[in-house]
Design a protein around this motif. Structure first.
Motif, PDB file in Angstrom:
ATOM      1  N   GLU A  22      -4.585   4.421 -12.569  1.00 27.51           N
ATOM      2  CA  GLU A  22      -6.045   5.164 -12.385  1.00 27.51           C
ATOM      3  C   GLU A  22      -6.851   4.317 -12.718  1.00 27.51           C
ATOM      4  N   GLY A  23      -7.056   3.053 -13.463  1.00 23.57           N
ATOM      5  CA  GLY A  23      -7.929   2.401 -13.615  1.00 23.57           C
ATOM      6  C   GLY A  23      -8.003   1.463 -12.480  1.00 23.57           C
ATOM      7  N   GLU A  24      -6.823   1.762 -11.605  1.00 28.06           N
ATOM      8  CA  GLU A  24      -7.205   0.277 -10.211  1.00 28.06           C
ATOM      9  C   GLU A  24      -7.915   1.363  -8.835  1.00 28.06           C
ATOM     10  N   LEU A  25      -8.421   2.407  -9.382  1.00 24.00           N
ATOM     11  CA  LEU A  25      -8.386   3.363  -8.158  1.00 24.00           C
ATOM     12  C   LEU A  25      -9.959   2.905  -7.641  1.00 24.00           C
ATOM     13  N   GLN A  26     -10.186   2.174  -8.997  1.00 26.39           N
ATOM     14  CA  GLN A  26     -12.299   1.411  -7.794  1.00 26.39           C
ATOM     15  C   GLN A  26     -11.557   0.915  -6.755  1.00 26.39           C
ATOM     16  N   ALA A  27     -10.380  -0.940  -7.014  1.00 25.64           N
ATOM     17  CA  ALA A  27     -10.635  -1.396  -6.094  1.00 25.64           C
ATOM     18  C   ALA A  27      -9.628  -0.717  -4.433  1.00 25.64           C
ATOM     19  N   ALA A  28      -8.512   0.089  -4.996  1.00 22.56           N
ATOM     20  CA  ALA A  28      -7.773   0.700  -4.203  1.00 22.56           C
ATOM     21  C   ALA A  28      -8.459   1.805  -2.865  1.00 22.56           C
ATOM     22  N   PHE A  29      -9.503   2.286  -3.269  1.00 16.95           N
ATOM     23  CA  PHE A  29     -10.341   2.698  -2.293  1.00 16.95           C
ATOM     24  C   PHE A  29     -11.500   1.608  -2.138  1.00 16.95           C
ATOM     25  N   GLY A  30     -11.712   0.770  -2.632  1.00 18.93           N
ATOM     26  CA  GLY A  30     -12.328  -0.605  -1.826  1.00 18.93           C
ATOM     27  C   GLY A  30     -11.200  -1.343  -0.602  1.00 18.93           C
ATOM     28  N   LEU A  31     -10.274  -2.207  -0.867  1.00 22.15           N
ATOM     29  CA  LEU A  31      -9.161  -2.194   0.124  1.00 22.15           C
ATOM     30  C   LEU A  31      -9.542  -1.303   1.617  1.00 22.15           C
ATOM     31  N   GLU A  32     -10.142   0.001   0.979  1.00 19.38           N
ATOM     32  CA  GLU A  32      -9.397   0.966   2.189  1.00 19.38           C
ATOM     33  C   GLU A  32     -10.977   1.721   2.686  1.00 19.38           C
ATOM     34  N   ALA A  33     -11.571   1.443   2.002  1.00 17.71           N
ATOM     35  CA  ALA A  33     -12.765   1.388   3.157  1.00 17.71           C
ATOM     36  C   ALA A  33     -13.238   0.156   3.886  1.00 17.71           C
ATOM     37  N   THR A  34     -12.662  -1.126   2.987  1.00 17.26           N
ATOM     38  CA  THR A  34     -12.735  -2.591   3.807  1.00 17.26           C
ATOM     39  C   THR A  34     -11.950  -3.063   4.898  1.00 17.26           C
ATOM     40  N   ALA A  35     -10.842  -1.833   4.622  1.00 17.44           N
ATOM     41  CA  ALA A  35     -10.074  -1.781   6.084  1.00 17.44           C
ATOM     42  C   ALA A  35     -10.970  -0.707   7.105  1.00 17.44           C
ATOM     43  N   MET A  36     -11.614  -0.174   6.847  1.00 22.18           N
ATOM     44  CA  MET A  36     -12.405   0.841   7.591  1.00 22.18           C
ATOM     45  C   MET A  36     -13.418  -0.129   8.519  1.00 22.18           C
ATOM     46  N   GLY A  37     -14.050  -1.102   7.492  1.00 23.93           N
ATOM     47  CA  GLY A  37     -15.574  -1.124   7.679  1.00 23.93           C
ATOM     48  C   GLY A  37     -14.656  -2.868   8.983  1.00 23.93           C
ATOM     49  N   ALA A  38     -13.903  -4.068   7.800  1.00 17.83           N
ATOM     50  CA  ALA A  38     -13.032  -4.536   9.029  1.00 17.83           C
ATOM     51  C   ALA A  38     -13.178  -3.845  10.742  1.00 17.83           C
ATOM     52  N   ALA A  39     -12.505  -2.678  10.861  1.00 14.47           N
ATOM     53  CA  ALA A  39     -11.968  -1.953  12.074  1.00 14.47           C
ATOM     54  C   ALA A  39     -13.414  -2.055  12.905  1.00 14.47           C
ATOM     55  N   ASN A  40     -14.055  -1.551  12.791  1.00 16.24           N
ATOM     56  CA  ASN A  40     -15.257  -1.607  13.061  1.00 16.24           C
ATOM     57  C   ASN A  40     -16.364  -2.767  14.072  1.00 16.24           C
ATOM     58  N   VAL A  41     -15.960  -3.715  13.097  1.00 17.76           N
ATOM     59  CA  VAL A  41     -15.500  -4.818  12.981  1.00 17.76           C
ATOM     60  C   VAL A  41     -15.359  -5.504  14.018  1.00 17.76           C
ATOM     61  N   ALA A  42     -13.623  -5.676  14.227  1.00 14.87           N
ATOM     62  CA  ALA A  42     -12.772  -6.231  14.780  1.00 14.87           C
ATOM     63  C   ALA A  42     -12.850  -5.775  15.651  1.00 14.87           C
TER      64      ALA A  42
END
Length: 418
Positions: free
Chosen positions: A134-154
């Protein structure tokens, strides 16, 4: 960055995230390839049909597929979906090589893609809490959002480059390989990712279908306000995606280069915002932070009133950086508040509702811009994006968010120790 390093040390999450990055980049390249084939064969009218085929079935697919995520093994659903769509995408280069390619085949592939897209869109975040503490959920969802953002750009950029090197049909063949790679990586995850357990509440059963999910969201302040406020924000995003081409064409009298710059700045800003938010620690003030960010990021859309390219780029940059953390922090709240046996349906319903507002914004923008009411459009966008933040601040000023406390647990009567 320590938070990201810690979550990526979890082997199961690393497999999921790596597969997601590969798959999303392939999706971006495929969109470019499909669009290029379509514009060459059917012109602008064909592009319109392709866009409808890619986006409209996502909403319809959610109604059918959401319950499946809570009734069957999520591992199997993610694997079967990926293998099936990979084979479907591979059919395009095959029939093209045989000289049989027709436009209806492209549209059919786009329809199937849109119909099944909700499986990874809702299924991936639904399984994250099973892979990380639970304590690492925010980092996990941050990386998921980062993957989506990177895909939108690259992703689209990679697709455009590959089209010049190997041709549109072969880009689709490569994307088919990314689907199979995703399926393989999911199969290597050691966590079971089984069908969620059935939970019996005193006097009532956790029924299948949409009604219990709808009731939970409507009666939980966290989930209801997140869904409605993000949906309102997405109306502004949908309007923005229409306003930017209008600006590039009619205000700046430029071609696709300026439009690409506007979209790239906004997408890159969201990527930066997601990276920053994932490193933050989850707080009892989570909802208050979301409300504050929504007010500020929505208010910054007013910078777009100035029909000046540098000012508009600044507005897009600041709005993207400050709005992206809302998605990351909201993901933690949604997964915490939603019981495990309802996460597939809940994520499907909430994400479909929020994504369904993008066409509404596009329609509003089309109506206002057709009458040359650009300034009025920016004001409407700003109000819709920022106003829900005030409701969030008022609602949660004395109501903290707590990890580990679901909507069910919050409504359960407190037991008194003897």
């Amino acid at each position: 960055m320590k938070a990201y390093v810690a979550v990526l040390r979890i082997a199961d999450y690393r497999l999921l995230w790596t597969g997601l990055v590969i798959n999303l980049l392939g999706d971006g390249a495929t969109f470019t390839a499909l669009a290029w084939i379509t514009v060459e064969r059917a012109g602008a009218g064909g592009l319109g049909v392709l866009g409808v085929c890619l986006t409209l079935p996502v909403i319809a697919g959610g109604a059918v597929i959401g319950p499946l995520l809570d009734r069957f093994s999520r591992r199997k659903l993610l694997i079967y979906d990926s293998v099936f769509r990979g084979l479907v995408v591979a059919l395009i280069p095959l029939v093209s090589a045989l000289g049989w390619l027709q436009m209806w085949q492209l549209y059919a592939v786009a329809l199937l893609y849109g119909l099944l897209k909700i499986i990874p869109l809702a299924g991936t975040p639904a399984v994250i809490p099973e892979l990380v503490p639970e304590g690492e959920l925010q980092a996990a969802f941050g990386l998921e959002a980062t993957a989506m953002g990177a895909a939108n750009v690259a992703g689209p950029a990679i697709g455009a480059l590959l089209i010049t090197l190997i041709g549109s049909e072969n880009v689709l063949l490569l994307d088919a390989v990314t689907y199979l790679a995703f399926a393989f990586l999911i199969s290597r995850i050691s966590a079971p990712l089984n069908r969620p357990p059935r939970v019996e509440n005193s006097g009532s059963k956790r029924a299948a279908g949409w009604q219990p999910v709808f009731d939970m969201i409507v009666h939980d302040k966290f989930l209801l306000l997140l869904t409605l406020s993000f949906a309102s924000f997405n109306i502004s995003v949908g309007a923005l995606l229409v306003a930017l081409p209008w600006l590039a064409k009619f205000e700046f009298a430029s071609g696709p280069g300026v439009l690409g710059l506007l979209l790239a700045v906004f997408a890159a800003a969201e990527l930066v915002g997601s990276l920053v938010a994932g490193a933050w620690k989850t707080s009892e003030r989570q909802m208050l932070r979301i409300g504050q960010l929504q007010i500020i990021s929505g208010g910054l859309l007013l910078l777009l009133v100035a029909k000046n390219l540098p000012v508009i780029l600044l507005g897009l940059l600041l709005t993207g950086i400050l709005s992206a953390p809302m998605t990351v922090m909201g993901g933690v709240v949604r997964m915490t508040r939603t019981p495990i046996e309802m996460r597939g349906r809940a994520m499907t319903l909430m994400r479909s509702t929020m994504a369904g507002m993008l066409p509404v914004g596009a329609a509003i923008a089309g109506i206002l811009l057709s009458g040359n009411h650009y300034t009025e459009l920016v004001v409407v966008m700003t109000v819709l994006a920022a106003a829900p933040g005030f409701f969030t601040l008022l609602t949660f000023r004395n109501l903290p968010f707590r990890l580990g406390v679901s909507a069910d647990a919050d409504r359960r009567p407190a037991t008194v120790e003897p």
